[in-house]
Design an enzyme around this catalytic site. Structure first.
Site, mmCIF file in Angstrom:
data_model
loop_
_atom_site.group_PDB
_atom_site.id
_atom_site.type_symbol
_atom_site.label_atom_id
_atom_site.label_comp_id
_atom_site.label_asym_id
_atom_site.label_seq_id
_atom_site.Cartn_x
_atom_site.Cartn_y
_atom_site.Cartn_z
ATOM 1 N N TRP A 154 0.805 -1.219 0.000
ATOM 2 C CA TRP A 154 0.000 0.000 0.000
ATOM 3 C C TRP A 154 0.837 1.267 0.000
ATOM 4 O O TRP A 154 0.339 2.335 -0.301
ATOM 5 C CB TRP A 154 -0.894 0.029 1.258
ATOM 6 N N ASN A 155 2.118 1.194 0.376
ATOM 7 C CA ASN A 155 2.839 2.441 0.652
ATOM 8 C C ASN A 155 3.195 3.224 -0.608
ATOM 9 O O ASN A 155 3.190 4.447 -0.598
ATOM 10 C CB ASN A 155 4.079 2.179 1.511
ATOM 11 N N LYS A 172 -2.103 -8.419 -7.703
ATOM 12 C CA LYS A 172 -2.937 -8.298 -6.510
ATOM 13 C C LYS A 172 -2.437 -7.109 -5.696
ATOM 14 O O LYS A 172 -1.424 -7.198 -4.993
ATOM 15 C CB LYS A 172 -2.866 -9.570 -5.653
ATOM 16 N N PRO A 173 -3.131 -5.979 -5.794
ATOM 17 C CA PRO A 173 -2.716 -4.835 -4.970
ATOM 18 C C PRO A 173 -3.180 -5.040 -3.530
ATOM 19 O O PRO A 173 -4.051 -5.878 -3.255
ATOM 20 C CB PRO A 173 -3.462 -3.666 -5.618
ATOM 21 N N ASP A 174 -2.604 -4.276 -2.629
ATOM 22 C CA ASP A 174 -3.059 -4.316 -1.243
ATOM 23 C C ASP A 174 -4.541 -3.919 -1.209
ATOM 24 O O ASP A 174 -4.968 -3.026 -1.942
ATOM 25 C CB ASP A 174 -2.238 -3.328 -0.412
ATOM 26 N N GLY A 221 6.634 -6.380 0.128
ATOM 27 C CA GLY A 221 5.862 -6.274 1.364
ATOM 28 C C GLY A 221 6.753 -6.549 2.563
ATOM 29 O O GLY A 221 7.978 -6.433 2.482
ATOM 30 N N GLU A 268 10.945 -8.250 -2.298
ATOM 31 C CA GLU A 268 11.439 -6.931 -1.895
ATOM 32 C C GLU A 268 10.813 -6.632 -0.546
ATOM 33 O O GLU A 268 9.619 -6.313 -0.470
ATOM 34 C CB GLU A 268 11.012 -5.875 -2.920
ATOM 35 N N LEU A 269 11.615 -6.745 0.512
ATOM 36 C CA LEU A 269 11.023 -6.732 1.861
ATOM 37 C C LEU A 269 11.438 -5.486 2.640
ATOM 38 O O LEU A 269 11.780 -4.472 2.060
ATOM 39 C CB LEU A 269 11.415 -8.023 2.575
ATOM 40 N N CYS A 286 10.303 1.812 2.282
ATOM 41 C CA CYS A 286 11.224 0.734 2.668
ATOM 42 C C CYS A 286 12.677 1.185 2.658
ATOM 43 O O CYS A 286 13.499 0.598 3.345
ATOM 44 C CB CYS A 286 11.028 -0.461 1.751
ATOM 45 N N GLU A 337 11.818 -2.703 12.043
ATOM 46 C CA GLU A 337 11.428 -1.635 11.133
ATOM 47 C C GLU A 337 10.201 -0.917 11.707
ATOM 48 O O GLU A 337 9.214 -1.559 12.053
ATOM 49 C CB GLU A 337 11.062 -2.265 9.783
HETATM 50 P P1 NDP Z 1 2.393 -7.015 3.810
HETATM 51 O O1 NDP Z 1 3.477 -7.979 3.689
HETATM 52 O O2 NDP Z 1 1.390 -7.168 4.882
HETATM 53 O O3 NDP Z 1 1.525 -6.906 2.447
HETATM 54 C C1 NDP Z 1 2.105 -6.798 1.179
HETATM 55 C C2 NDP Z 1 1.184 -7.451 0.172
HETATM 56 O O4 NDP Z 1 1.131 -8.846 0.420
HETATM 57 C C3 NDP Z 1 -0.260 -6.965 0.246
HETATM 58 O O5 NDP Z 1 -0.799 -6.914 -1.067
HETATM 59 C C4 NDP Z 1 -0.938 -8.035 1.067
HETATM 60 O O6 NDP Z 1 -2.332 -8.121 0.854
HETATM 61 C C5 NDP Z 1 -0.227 -9.268 0.554
HETATM 62 N N1 NDP Z 1 -0.287 -10.421 1.455
HETATM 63 C C6 NDP Z 1 -0.544 -10.442 2.786
HETATM 64 N N2 NDP Z 1 -0.506 -11.713 3.240
HETATM 65 C C7 NDP Z 1 -0.229 -12.510 2.182
HETATM 66 C C8 NDP Z 1 -0.062 -13.916 2.006
HETATM 67 N N3 NDP Z 1 -0.171 -14.779 3.031
HETATM 68 N N4 NDP Z 1 0.213 -14.383 0.769
HETATM 69 C C9 NDP Z 1 0.346 -13.536 -0.262
HETATM 70 N N5 NDP Z 1 0.183 -12.205 -0.171
HETATM 71 C C10 NDP Z 1 -0.087 -11.687 1.042
HETATM 72 O O7 NDP Z 1 3.155 -5.652 3.914
HETATM 73 P P2 NDP Z 1 2.555 -4.239 4.121
HETATM 74 O O8 NDP Z 1 1.414 -4.054 3.221
HETATM 75 O O9 NDP Z 1 2.312 -3.975 5.562
HETATM 76 O O10 NDP Z 1 3.770 -3.342 3.568
HETATM 77 C C11 NDP Z 1 4.692 -2.807 4.373
HETATM 78 C C12 NDP Z 1 5.951 -3.649 4.336
HETATM 79 O O11 NDP Z 1 6.436 -3.776 3.018
HETATM 80 C C13 NDP Z 1 7.040 -2.982 5.114
HETATM 81 O O12 NDP Z 1 7.685 -3.907 5.941
HETATM 82 C C14 NDP Z 1 8.003 -2.489 4.049
HETATM 83 O O13 NDP Z 1 9.329 -2.382 4.393
HETATM 84 C C15 NDP Z 1 7.819 -3.477 2.958
HETATM 85 N N6 NDP Z 1 8.120 -2.839 1.692
HETATM 86 C C16 NDP Z 1 9.243 -3.197 1.003
HETATM 87 C C17 NDP Z 1 9.593 -2.542 -0.159
HETATM 88 C C18 NDP Z 1 10.800 -2.927 -0.971
HETATM 89 O O14 NDP Z 1 10.898 -2.539 -2.124
HETATM 90 N N7 NDP Z 1 11.738 -3.660 -0.425
HETATM 91 C C19 NDP Z 1 8.785 -1.458 -0.662
HETATM 92 C C20 NDP Z 1 7.625 -1.181 0.123
HETATM 93 C C21 NDP Z 1 7.303 -1.865 1.259
HETATM 94 P P3 NDP Z 1 -3.430 -7.451 1.832
HETATM 95 O O15 NDP Z 1 -2.743 -6.370 2.601
HETATM 96 O O16 NDP Z 1 -4.455 -6.939 0.890
HETATM 97 O O17 NDP Z 1 -3.935 -8.520 2.733
#
Ligand code: NDP
Length: 528
Positions: free
Chosen positions: A166-167, A190-192, A241, A263-264, A297, A395
């Site tokens: 979402w960010n 699949k977007p957030d 995520g 990319e975490l 991130c 984080e």
């Molecule tokens: P999440 O990991 O909760 O969510 C990311 C995506 O994954 C969302 O679309 C979410 O869907 C989906 N998701 C959630 N659970 C599952 C699952 N079990 N299987 C498959 N997909 C799933 O992260 P956040 O949304 O909270 O994002 C913030 C995090 O992302 C931070 O830790 C940040 O550092 C990291 N990030 C990393 C970046 C990078 O480039 N390295 C860039 C931006 C963020 P839904 O939310 O709809 O349930």
């Protein structure tokens, strides 16, 4: 009801009435009628609703994408490149409505939404211009020089699943989608569930750019249902995520024997060396730590400052931070917007409060600002942070950063590397060569010198990604394209099978082969 409540805030934007509803209607597999409300962090009101897709919907979307991919793979590179170029142009043309949608969904400031828009045309142009040469057939050394040869060709993996957060709902979806499409794949994204409308708006622009039907599909719903189903259906997953979700995604991809990029998160260090200009470094710290209210991130969350520059740096950093305006406007004005929702606000608040309880001091900020917006939080600078506290190790992903004096560059490097994460770091110095040398000592996928993150991210020709708990694989550059193809080696022989010719004894043939191997080893050492 969603439309009635949401329309009030939507009217503050330039979006036409019914715009979000039309976007939601773009979802081609809208499930069994269940829906998910989408709220804006600007006011915490519902602005619309999206289908809660089921696992069956995901399967149908991937099946459609798979059919469409067959022709797309055969389409000439320059036609695929032309679609991407048109997409880049359309994103710039429709920037005002995209900025509105991004701001509505995320609550970020308009200037920070601009960074999202800029990334897409640059990425489109990069892959349109360079994709063909990156994926061109490559001649490699054969098994036996002059007698055999080998050529490597690249085929698209098929259907790529992109799971985005979402960010940065615009950049972080598109930056993975664009190379996947260029490589000849179909994509299901699949977007957030909190930020689906940006991705839907982009789907509309891709269609307008001439992308064939069904090649890019959006499935909406919660991650455990829709994300998991997607991983079960596609041929590759590009995930952005959190680290814990990344582990779940990697496990599932591994079970399905498909590759993935992850990319975490990060706990990014910033190192201010003894020869740095404190004012410049402070300006960089403000931009890095508080862009998108710290929900980035790549944002620095730990700043190590040489003790000879510490006081000047802190004065400049605190002064500039206190001057930042927090606010929620669909216009250029406030520099710091909202956090994404109440749960995230609670988590940020908890990081700061527990740090203070454990002895940290607040140099700036440290309070929620419900008077500005329901999830706003002040840009916050901490010092004297306990190295074992949550804010020091985990984080925060909010507008919170800690500063620490260090005795010199060695201590700064040691502390910078004392983390499970390894996404992005920055080094501040008036000597760029020294900055490069220090960068080589830091265990991060990207290290920027005299900039917090933009010079690394915007170098679209250079790979970007993390080590350790920050992930696997790379986006951007040739690496960001090659992850979406399978390499195929085609090797030929001029003399038929490499086996003993008729009438030659196995003993003689073995001696010949040992001799040949000795010659080949020498040639390998001497020839390029
Ligand atoms: P999440 O990991 O909760 O969510 C990311 C995506 O994954 C969302 O679309 C979410 O869907 C989906 N998701 C959630 N659970 C599952 C699952 N079990 N299987 C498959 N997909 C799933 O992260 P956040 O949304 O909270 O994002 C913030 C995090 O992302 C931070 O830790 C940040 O550092 C990291 N990030 C990393 C970046 C990078 O480039 N390295 C860039 C931006 C963020 P839904 O939310 O709809 O349930």
């Amino acid at each position: 009801m969603a439309q009635t409540i949401g329309s009030r805030i939507v009217q503050e934007t330039t979006l036409e009435s019914g715009y979000l509803e039309r976007l939601a209607a773009r979802i081609e597999t809208p499930g069994d009628g269940a829906s998910i409300d989408v709220l804006t962090p600007v006011t915490d009101e519902i602005i619309g609703a999206i289908p809660a897709c089921t696992a069956d919907d995901v399967a149908v979307a991937v099946e459609r994408a798979r059919s469409a991919q067959i022709d797309w793979e055969r389409t000439a590179d320059d036609e695929r490149a032309a679609v991407l170029e048109r997409m880049g142009t359309l994103v710039l043309k429709h920037r005002e409505e995209l900025l509105d949608v991004v701001q509505l969904e995320t609550g970020k400031s308009r200037l920070h939404a601009v960074e999202e828009i800029l990334d897409v045309p640059l990425t489109c142009s990069y892959y349109a211009a360079n994709g063909s040469s990156i994926l061109a057939d490559a001649h490699r050394s054969g098994a036996v020089p002059l007698v055999t040869d080998a050529t490597v060709t690249y085929d698209p993996v098929g259907v790529v699943g992109v799971i985005s957060p979402w960010n940065y709902p615009l950049t972080l979806a598109m930056t993975d989608v664009i190379p996947a499409l260029f490589a000849g794949n179909a994509v299901v994204c699949k977007p957030d569930e909190r930020t689906p409308f940006t991705a839907l708006a982009l789907a509309g622009l891709l269609a307008e750019a001439g992308l064939p039907d069904d090649l890019f599909q959006i499935v909406t719903g919660d991650g455990p249902t829709v994300g998991s189903a997607l991983i079960d259906e596609v041929d590759y997953v590009a995930f952005t995520g959190g680290t814990e979700t990344g582990r779940t995604v990697a496990e599932r991809a591994g079970r399905n024997l498909i590759d993935c990029s992850l990319e975490l998160g990060g706990k990014n260090p910033m190192l201010v060396l003894d020869d740095a200009d404190p004012e410049t470094a402070a300006r960089g710290a403000v931009k890095g730590a508080f862009t998108n209210a710290g929900q980035l991130c790549l944002a620095p969350e730990r700043i190590y400052v040489d003790e000879r520059r510490y006081d000047e740096f802190v004065d400049a950093f605190v002064g500039a931070t206190r001057r930042l305006e927090i606010g929620l406007e669909f216009d250029y004005g406030p520099e710091v917007g909202s956090l994404i929702d109440g749960d995230h606000l609670d988590s940020v608040r908890e990081h700061v409060e527990s740090a203070v309880t454990e002895g940290a001091s607040l140099l700036s900020g440290g309070r929620a600002r419900p008077d500005v917006g329901p999830f706003c939080y002040e840009p916050t600078i901490l010092t004297d942070v306990d190295p074992d506290s949550r804010v020091a190790c985990e984080e925060t992903f909010g507008p919170v950063v800690s500063v620490h004096p260090v005795s010199g560059v060695d201590e700064a490097i040691e502390l910078a590397n004392d983390s499970e994460y390894g996404l992005n770091a920055s080094v501040w110095t008036t000597d760029r060569e020294r900055g490069r040398a220090v960068a080589r000592e830091i265990d991060c996928g990207t290290v920027c010198v005299n900039d917090p993150y933009t010079v690394g991210w915007a170098a679209t020709d250079a790979p970007m990604g993390g080590v350790g708990d920050s992930g696997l694989g790379r986006r951007h550059g040739p690496e960001g394209l090659r992850r979406y193809v399978d390499a195929q080696t085609i090797a030929t022989s001029r003399i038929g099978p490499l086996s003993a010719p008729a009438g030659v004894s196995p003993r003689w043939f073995a001696r010949f082969m040992f001799g040949l191997t000795r010659v080949q080893r020498r040639l390998t050492r001497w020839l390029p």
